[in-house]
Design a protein around this motif. Structure first.
Motif, PDB file in Angstrom:
ATOM      1  N   TRP A 189       4.162 -19.060 -10.754  1.00  0.00           N
ATOM      2  CA  TRP A 189       3.869 -20.390 -10.117  1.00  0.00           C
ATOM      3  C   TRP A 189       5.203 -21.054 -10.033  1.00  0.00           C
ATOM      4  O   TRP A 189       5.665 -21.494  -8.714  1.00  0.00           O
ATOM      5  CB  TRP A 189       3.119 -21.059 -11.003  1.00  0.00           C
ATOM      6  CG  TRP A 189       2.737 -22.500 -10.451  1.00  0.00           C
ATOM      7  CD1 TRP A 189       1.624 -22.687  -9.558  1.00  0.00           C
ATOM      8  CD2 TRP A 189       3.393 -23.654 -10.914  1.00  0.00           C
ATOM      9  NE1 TRP A 189       1.498 -23.959  -9.311  1.00  0.00           N
ATOM     10  CE2 TRP A 189       2.689 -24.644  -9.916  1.00  0.00           C
ATOM     11  CE3 TRP A 189       4.234 -24.222 -11.616  1.00  0.00           C
ATOM     12  CZ2 TRP A 189       2.807 -26.137  -9.879  1.00  0.00           C
ATOM     13  CZ3 TRP A 189       4.477 -25.327 -11.517  1.00  0.00           C
ATOM     14  CH2 TRP A 189       4.010 -26.587 -10.619  1.00  0.00           C
ATOM     15  N   LEU A 190       6.057 -20.723 -11.162  1.00  0.00           N
ATOM     16  CA  LEU A 190       7.565 -21.453 -11.023  1.00  0.00           C
ATOM     17  C   LEU A 190       8.380 -20.759  -9.634  1.00  0.00           C
ATOM     18  O   LEU A 190       8.991 -21.531  -9.054  1.00  0.00           O
ATOM     19  CB  LEU A 190       8.090 -21.226 -12.274  1.00  0.00           C
ATOM     20  CG  LEU A 190       7.751 -21.961 -13.310  1.00  0.00           C
ATOM     21  CD1 LEU A 190       8.530 -21.579 -14.754  1.00  0.00           C
ATOM     22  CD2 LEU A 190       8.213 -23.357 -13.272  1.00  0.00           C
ATOM     23  N   ASP A 191       8.014 -19.391  -9.601  1.00  0.00           N
ATOM     24  CA  ASP A 191       8.688 -19.023  -8.392  1.00  0.00           C
ATOM     25  C   ASP A 191       8.348 -19.234  -7.147  1.00  0.00           C
ATOM     26  O   ASP A 191       9.271 -19.417  -6.219  1.00  0.00           O
ATOM     27  CB  ASP A 191       8.594 -17.329  -8.391  1.00  0.00           C
ATOM     28  CG  ASP A 191       9.167 -16.495  -9.523  1.00  0.00           C
ATOM     29  OD1 ASP A 191      10.203 -17.465 -10.277  1.00  0.00           O
ATOM     30  OD2 ASP A 191       9.144 -15.465  -9.869  1.00  0.00           O
ATOM     31  N   GLU A 192       7.063 -19.402  -7.209  1.00  0.00           N
ATOM     32  CA  GLU A 192       6.402 -20.282  -5.722  1.00  0.00           C
ATOM     33  C   GLU A 192       6.805 -21.539  -5.586  1.00  0.00           C
ATOM     34  O   GLU A 192       7.398 -21.798  -4.325  1.00  0.00           O
ATOM     35  CB  GLU A 192       5.004 -20.313  -5.633  1.00  0.00           C
ATOM     36  CG  GLU A 192       4.325 -18.741  -5.857  1.00  0.00           C
ATOM     37  CD  GLU A 192       2.800 -18.853  -5.885  1.00  0.00           C
ATOM     38  OE1 GLU A 192       2.267 -20.010  -6.391  1.00  0.00           O
ATOM     39  OE2 GLU A 192       2.207 -17.887  -5.697  1.00  0.00           O
ATOM     40  N   GLN A 193       6.920 -22.436  -6.430  1.00  0.00           N
ATOM     41  CA  GLN A 193       7.411 -23.804  -6.440  1.00  0.00           C
ATOM     42  C   GLN A 193       9.086 -23.812  -6.032  1.00  0.00           C
ATOM     43  O   GLN A 193       9.521 -24.786  -5.507  1.00  0.00           O
ATOM     44  CB  GLN A 193       7.185 -24.371  -7.593  1.00  0.00           C
ATOM     45  CG  GLN A 193       5.762 -24.652  -7.606  1.00  0.00           C
ATOM     46  CD  GLN A 193       4.936 -25.428  -6.685  1.00  0.00           C
ATOM     47  OE1 GLN A 193       5.304 -26.632  -6.201  1.00  0.00           O
ATOM     48  NE2 GLN A 193       4.057 -24.660  -6.030  1.00  0.00           N
TER      49      GLN A 193
ATOM     50  N   ASP B 278      10.395 -21.624  -4.044  1.00  0.00           N
ATOM     51  CA  ASP B 278      10.647 -20.888  -2.666  1.00  0.00           C
ATOM     52  C   ASP B 278      10.867 -22.288  -1.608  1.00  0.00           C
ATOM     53  O   ASP B 278       9.926 -22.848  -1.729  1.00  0.00           O
ATOM     54  CB  ASP B 278       9.432 -20.196  -2.445  1.00  0.00           C
ATOM     55  CG  ASP B 278       9.423 -19.527  -0.981  1.00  0.00           C
ATOM     56  OD1 ASP B 278      10.314 -19.975  -0.081  1.00  0.00           O
ATOM     57  OD2 ASP B 278       8.687 -18.747  -0.675  1.00  0.00           O
ATOM     58  N   PRO B 279      11.953 -22.146  -0.951  1.00  0.00           N
ATOM     59  CA  PRO B 279      12.053 -23.424  -0.038  1.00  0.00           C
ATOM     60  C   PRO B 279      11.015 -23.305   1.109  1.00  0.00           C
ATOM     61  O   PRO B 279      10.897 -24.408   1.437  1.00  0.00           O
ATOM     62  CB  PRO B 279      13.538 -23.314   0.554  1.00  0.00           C
ATOM     63  CG  PRO B 279      13.843 -21.599   0.103  1.00  0.00           C
ATOM     64  CD  PRO B 279      12.961 -21.309  -0.874  1.00  0.00           C
ATOM     65  N   SER B 280      10.401 -22.304   1.158  1.00  0.00           N
ATOM     66  CA  SER B 280       9.501 -22.332   2.267  1.00  0.00           C
ATOM     67  C   SER B 280       7.986 -22.357   1.694  1.00  0.00           C
ATOM     68  O   SER B 280       7.103 -22.046   2.563  1.00  0.00           O
ATOM     69  CB  SER B 280       9.665 -21.103   3.395  1.00  0.00           C
ATOM     70  OG  SER B 280       9.454 -20.044   2.365  1.00  0.00           O
ATOM     71  N   TRP B 281       7.696 -22.883   0.693  1.00  0.00           N
ATOM     72  CA  TRP B 281       6.386 -22.959   0.100  1.00  0.00           C
ATOM     73  C   TRP B 281       5.596 -23.791   0.864  1.00  0.00           C
ATOM     74  O   TRP B 281       4.381 -23.592   0.760  1.00  0.00           O
ATOM     75  CB  TRP B 281       6.507 -23.179  -1.430  1.00  0.00           C
ATOM     76  CG  TRP B 281       6.738 -24.669  -1.882  1.00  0.00           C
ATOM     77  CD1 TRP B 281       7.773 -25.381  -2.010  1.00  0.00           C
ATOM     78  CD2 TRP B 281       5.791 -25.604  -1.737  1.00  0.00           C
ATOM     79  NE1 TRP B 281       7.712 -26.676  -2.133  1.00  0.00           N
ATOM     80  CE2 TRP B 281       6.368 -26.890  -1.872  1.00  0.00           C
ATOM     81  CE3 TRP B 281       4.288 -25.706  -1.496  1.00  0.00           C
ATOM     82  CZ2 TRP B 281       5.743 -28.025  -1.999  1.00  0.00           C
ATOM     83  CZ3 TRP B 281       3.771 -26.825  -1.637  1.00  0.00           C
ATOM     84  CH2 TRP B 281       4.233 -28.044  -2.009  1.00  0.00           C
TER      85      TRP B 281
END
Length: 119
Positions: free
Chosen positions: A29-33, A35-38
């Motif tokens: 979840w932290l990685d997804e958040q 991500d600049p293109s999330w």
């Protein structure tokens, strides 16, 4: 989780297995958040969807939920929205009976004999 995603008091409403899942996937979840293109959405492609879509959120959801849902609602021609007052972003997990009632109504055939959404 309560401050960032679920809303105050909702962690305690989750079952043990659901809490374990959240903890196990916290890094993802932290990685997804991060991500600049999330939040990129293919709105042109979504606008081709002809089926009814239910977009729901809780009134205590983080502000970015609302922003994403606004964009989706604008793109989806048959989108319907439901606001769950006083709830967080995952009412299907924290308040399943209330959420089931909304889904039941959403999928109920219209009075005029129209097929139920999604059929």
């Amino acid at each position: 989780m309560e401050e960032v995603s679920l809303g105050t008091g909702n962690w305690d409403r989750l079952t043990g297995p659901v809490r374990e899942m959240f903890v196990a996937h916290a890094r993802t979840w932290l990685d997804e958040q991060s991500d600049p293109s999330w939040a990129l959405l293919d709105l042109d492609r979504l606008s081709a969807c002809t089926m009814p879509v239910l977009l729901s959120r809780g009134s205590t959801s983080p502000s970015w939920f609302s922003m994403v849902l606004e964009r989706l609602a604008a793109a989806l021609p048959r989108a319907q929205r439901k606001l769950f007052e006083g709830l967080g972003p995952i009412p299907h997990v924290t308040h399943p009976q209330q959420y089931t009632a909304v889904l039941t109504e959403f999928t109920r055939p219209a009075e005029a004999g129209e097929p139920a959404p999604g059929r």
